[in-house]
Write an enzyme that holds these catalytic residues in place. Structure first.
Site, PDB file in Angstrom:
ATOM      1  CD  GLU A 150      -2.958  -1.090   2.295  1.00  0.00           C
ATOM      2  OE1 GLU A 150      -2.549  -0.590   3.364  1.00  0.00           O
ATOM      3  OE2 GLU A 150      -4.077  -1.619   2.172  1.00  0.00           O
ATOM      4  CD  GLU A 209       4.209 -21.136  11.328  1.00  0.00           C
ATOM      5  OE1 GLU A 209       4.347 -21.309  12.537  1.00  0.00           O
ATOM      6  OE2 GLU A 209       3.245 -20.541  10.815  1.00  0.00           O
TER       7      GLU A 209
END
Length: 329
Positions: free
Chosen positions: A102, A133
């Site tokens: 963004e 992960e």
């Protein structure tokens, strides 16, 4: 968004059990006020969830001082030509990707300023990549292949123990890079690997262990504040207005003209005309409007006073450029 291509090794039951034993985080404890959660109707559920969320803001506000320290570290890194990298998995990694993505349309900031690395790669943004992960090697590989000397590495891990993040932070520290950790565990094991540790004490989740809830909200708030404050310090705003916005659609073009009107008091028609004369440069158009100067003179002044975080009270250079034009024309 980038990630290592290293395949995570299979997780054995023993691995899972050992990980559980070492997972000491408030988010894994049972919330004393939600034991009857599954007996509630919709309104009761909503009130319970939102009531618990109210504690998040207080927990994040308590980190204002260490967050400010990390902001200055990020400003210094970017001003010196470096990049701020965020590394995370699951919800934490997705929030980091969202924040970095963004910054482009908002502040015209590309991946050379902020870059996010999600365990499991692009596909993990939409669908969980099991085991991604758990690979410290993959995290270390990201740093080895995509992080340059002088860059800064931020680990984002709700539990504060994610192996992928650990691998990245260890690799970064071994090269003498500045490191940070954003976590929802005040006792995060990875805090020892961070020069800047932001550990939000949000307490137990409404649904035990669901760190997409309060922990995720806390991380979102911290990432937003970090990147926004960094962009402001780098001169991406004038007052509270975006002046380096990338007008890539009709909404942003209209917002740009409105911002020029708000900043200068000019009529919309004049603001739009000056913006066109300035070749779409909001900075040049703003200097011209504020100083009531012609665009060529405004361009010259804006180029003399480029954005500089070391310029106290005027990192964008707009005020200095306007004052120079008013004094000397």
């Amino acid at each position: 968004m980038t990630s290592s291509d290293a395949d995570p090794r299979p997780v054995t039951p023993q691995d899972a059990w050992e990980a559980l034993l070492t997972l000491d985080s408030p988010t894994e404890q049972r919330h004393p006020g939600t034991a009857d959660l599954d007996t509630l109707g919709a309104e009761g559920l909503v009130r319970t969830i939102l009531g618990a969320d109210a504690a998040v803001v207080t927990a994040v506000q308590a980190l204002a001082q260490p967050l400010a320290g990390l902001v200055e570290a990020c400003v210094g890194t970017i001003a010196a030509g470096g990049t701020v990298h965020s590394v995370g998995a699951g919800t934490s990694g997705r929030l980091a990707v969202l924040d970095a993505a963004e910054l482009g349309p908002t502040f015209n900031a590309g991946s050379d300023l902020f870059r996010a690395h999600l365990a499991g790669g692009d596909a993990a943004m939409l669908v969980a990549v099991e085991g991604a992960e758990d690979s410290a090697e993959a995290g270390a590989q990201v740093v080895a292949e995509q992080v340059r000397d002088g860059d800064l590495v931020i680990g984002v891990a709700a539990s504060g123990r994610t192996p992928y993040v650990r691998g990245a932070l260890e690799a970064a520290r071994s090269r003498g890079l500045v490191t940070a950790l954003i976590s929802a565990n005040p006792a995060a094991p990875l805090a020892s690997l961070a020069d800047h540790a932001l550990l939000a004490d949000v307490g137990p989740e409404v649904v035990t262990g669901s760190t997409r809830m309060k922990a995720g909200t806390a991380q979102k708030l911290l990432l937003n504040a970090l990147s926004t404050a960094t962009m402001v310090r780098l001169g991406k705003t004038y007052s509270n207005l975006m002046i380096d916005v990338r007008p890539s659609n009709e909404k942003l073009v209209a917002r740009t003209v409105r911002m020029l009107v708000q900043a200068s008091g000019a009529q919309p028609e004049r603001a739009h005309r000056v913006l066109e004369e300035a070749g779409g440069s909001v900075r040049i158009a703003l200097v011209a409007l504020l100083a009531d100067a012609e665009v060529p003179a405004a361009r010259s002044a804006a180029e003399r006073f480029l954005p500089d975080p070391a310029r106290s009270g005027d990192p964008a250079g707009i005020r200095a450029a306007v004052e120079a034009l008013r004094r000397h024309g």
